[in-house]
Design an enzyme around this catalytic site. Structure first.
Site, short mmCIF file in Angstrom:
data_model
loop_
_atom_site.label_atom_id
_atom_site.label_comp_id
_atom_site.label_asym_id
_atom_site.label_seq_id
_atom_site.Cartn_x
_atom_site.Cartn_y
_atom_site.Cartn_z
N ASP A 268 3.70 0.11 -5.63
CA ASP A 268 5.08 0.50 -5.32
C ASP A 268 5.12 1.25 -4.00
OD1 ASP A 268 6.23 -0.33 -7.95
OD2 ASP A 268 4.94 1.28 -8.68
N ASP B 157 7.62 4.03 -2.28
CA ASP B 157 8.75 4.92 -2.48
C ASP B 157 9.19 5.52 -1.16
OD1 ASP B 157 8.54 4.42 -5.19
OD2 ASP B 157 7.31 6.19 -5.58
N ASP C 33 4.08 17.59 -6.95
CA ASP C 33 3.09 18.14 -7.87
C ASP C 33 1.73 18.35 -7.23
OD1 ASP C 33 2.71 15.41 -7.68
OD2 ASP C 33 3.07 15.00 -9.80
#
Length: 468
Positions: free
Chosen positions: A83, A85, A169
């Site tokens: 993916d 993003d 994170d």
């Protein structure tokens, strides 16, 4: 006015409001490093053409736009991302207006999905840390909300790229790739940690886990999948905070379990989940029984996960129903055994036990009906495979879940379960022609000698007339 300027006065005002809730991560100052094109290995040729189109259109609309996170990390590691993003200064509503082929999703974390055929490019707005104050929760819940435990319930407070980097994170995910100069912007020494193969949280680990306990699972997943080491202070709080996962919606944990075990490193993931006390939060029934019966459950699950990793390496599919059927097989067998002691026949006992186990497990990780039904079929086939006579054998062979049930049976035997070479018999039966199959069944079920029926003279009816 730029987005971060639009919201800076609001964030400054909110920070002065009195009140307190759970802790928030300390506002760490970004350590910005710009890595120019000649000093990194990321090339536009490796990047999705559709992701680049999204970035260029956002930039043409007057907004900042970058590739972000895992795709940059994977490219630096020489892996092809699944993916791509994008992160931007445009609000979700502003980004949505730029793309006809897009839709808004999410409430806890509002995003835009831009669809190009089967490929979806996810577009997020720069986020900032949520406020620590109850007043914000009450007067501006559409932007952010935090529970007393510290868990973030909603996270739609917008800010600058620096704010966004600090609320991510892990350091390796705070990487931003720009098409203006093709540089990587590193805000948390992420490239250094990637080179050291280290998973490190940004900010205070205890606080970050309290904000979102799923980060503990993500730390395990990244470490296992990438063959990284979890940095000491990042790892230390996990065993003590593992029970925070009880507060996470079971539907979200179901998705996380699929990511954990279908990423190509299921066996290592399982070992680490047990080591840090997280597996028992996800599968408490299995964890309580896994070391019983001479360790059969542990051997069985380990073999299932090895098989899963091998199939993924071979680009074969792994059905979630097969995975969950394996992870819950041991408790299902124990419950079925207890029910049979009450005088219930094998198949009804297995059905009752399966329903009970799936219902109990769904309180921890939701199991959608489309997976629960094939799970029960795989379990029921374990008994049907033992019944080998007449037309029932062919009916079992033609069952739509036969292949999954057969593979399941083989792994049970590999794990040490004594089934009288049942798996080998079914292997030979599948390979045999019609005559060979009949012979195999005849050897199992020799025809008994026909017993002559005793002749019975027909008794005369009491109403019949005696013969003359």
């Amino acid at each position: 006015m730029k987005l971060n300027e639009r919201f800076s006065w609001l964030n400054a005002l909110l920070s002065k409001l009195p009140g307190k809730t759970g802790k928030t991560a300390p506002q760490q100052k970004p350590i910005f490093t710009k890595i120019t094109r000649e000093n990194h290995s990321v090339s536009r040729k490796q990047i999705s053409h559709n992701a680049l189109k999204v970035i260029y259109r956002l930039q043409d609309g007057g907004y900042e736009a970058y590739l972000v996170g895992g795709c940059i990390r994977d490219l630096l590691l020489g892996k092809q991302p699944k993916d791509f993003d994008v992160v931007t200064s445009a609000t979700p509503e502003e980004a949505r207006r730029l793309f006809r082929n897009s839709r808004l999703i999410g409430r806890r974390f509002k995003l835009v999905h831009v669809q190009f055929g089967r490929e979806i490019i996810e577009v997020a707005t720069f986020r900032a840390h949520h406020s620590t104050h109850n007043e914000l929760d009450q007067t501006s819940s559409k932007h952010a909300m935090q529970a007393e435990s510290g868990r973030i319930l909603r996270d739609n407070v917008y800010g600058s790229i620096e704010d966004d980097a600090m609320r991510r994170d892990f350091t390796m995910n705070a990487l931003y790739y720009t098409t203006r100069g093709f540089a990587i912007h590193d805000y948390a020494n992420g490239v250094k940690d990637i080179k050291a193969r280290t998973v490190r949280l940004i900010g205070d680990p205890t606080t970050r886990y309290q904000e979102d306990p799923v980060r503990m699972l993500r730390a395990i997943r990244f470490a296992a999948k990438l063959d990284f080491t979890i940095e000491r202070t990042t790892a230390a709080p996990i065993p003590d905070l593992a029970d925070l996962l009880r507060d996470i919606p079971s539907a979200r944990l179901f998705d996380e379990v699929l990511k954990l075990f279908l990423g190509g490193a299921a066996e290592q993931t399982f070992t680490m989940l047990r080591e840090y006390g997280l597996f028992k939060q996800l599968f408490p029934m299995t964890d309580a029984l896994i070391d019983q019966d001479d360790g059969f459950g542990l051997r069985f699950i380990t073999l299932i996960l090895k098989n899963t990793d091998q199939r993924i390496r071979q680009n074969k599919t792994v059905h979630p129903a097969f995975l969950f059927a394996a992870l819950l097989w041991v408790p299902m067998v124990h419950y079925a055994h207890d029910i049979r002691h009450q005088g219930v026949p094998p198949i009804p006992a297995m059905i009752q036990a399966g329903l009970h186990v799936i219902d109990s497990q769904s309180a921890h990780t939701a199991i959608p009906k489309r997976f629960a039904i094939p799970m029960r079929e795989i379990w029921e086939l374990q008994h049907r495979l033992t019944v080998r006579h007449g037309k029932r054998t062919e009916a079992t062979l033609n069952h739509p879940r036969f292949r999954a049930g057969y593979d399941f049976l083989l792994i049970r035997e590999q794990a040490g379960e004594q089934l009288d070479n049942l798996g080998q018999w079914w292997s030979q039966y599948q390979q045999g022609n019609e005559q060979q199959r009949r012979q195999m069944l005849k050897m199992l079920n020799p025809q008994p000698r026909k017993r002559r029926r005793p002749s019975h003279r027909r008794r005369p009816s009491p109403h019949s007339k005696p013969s003359a």
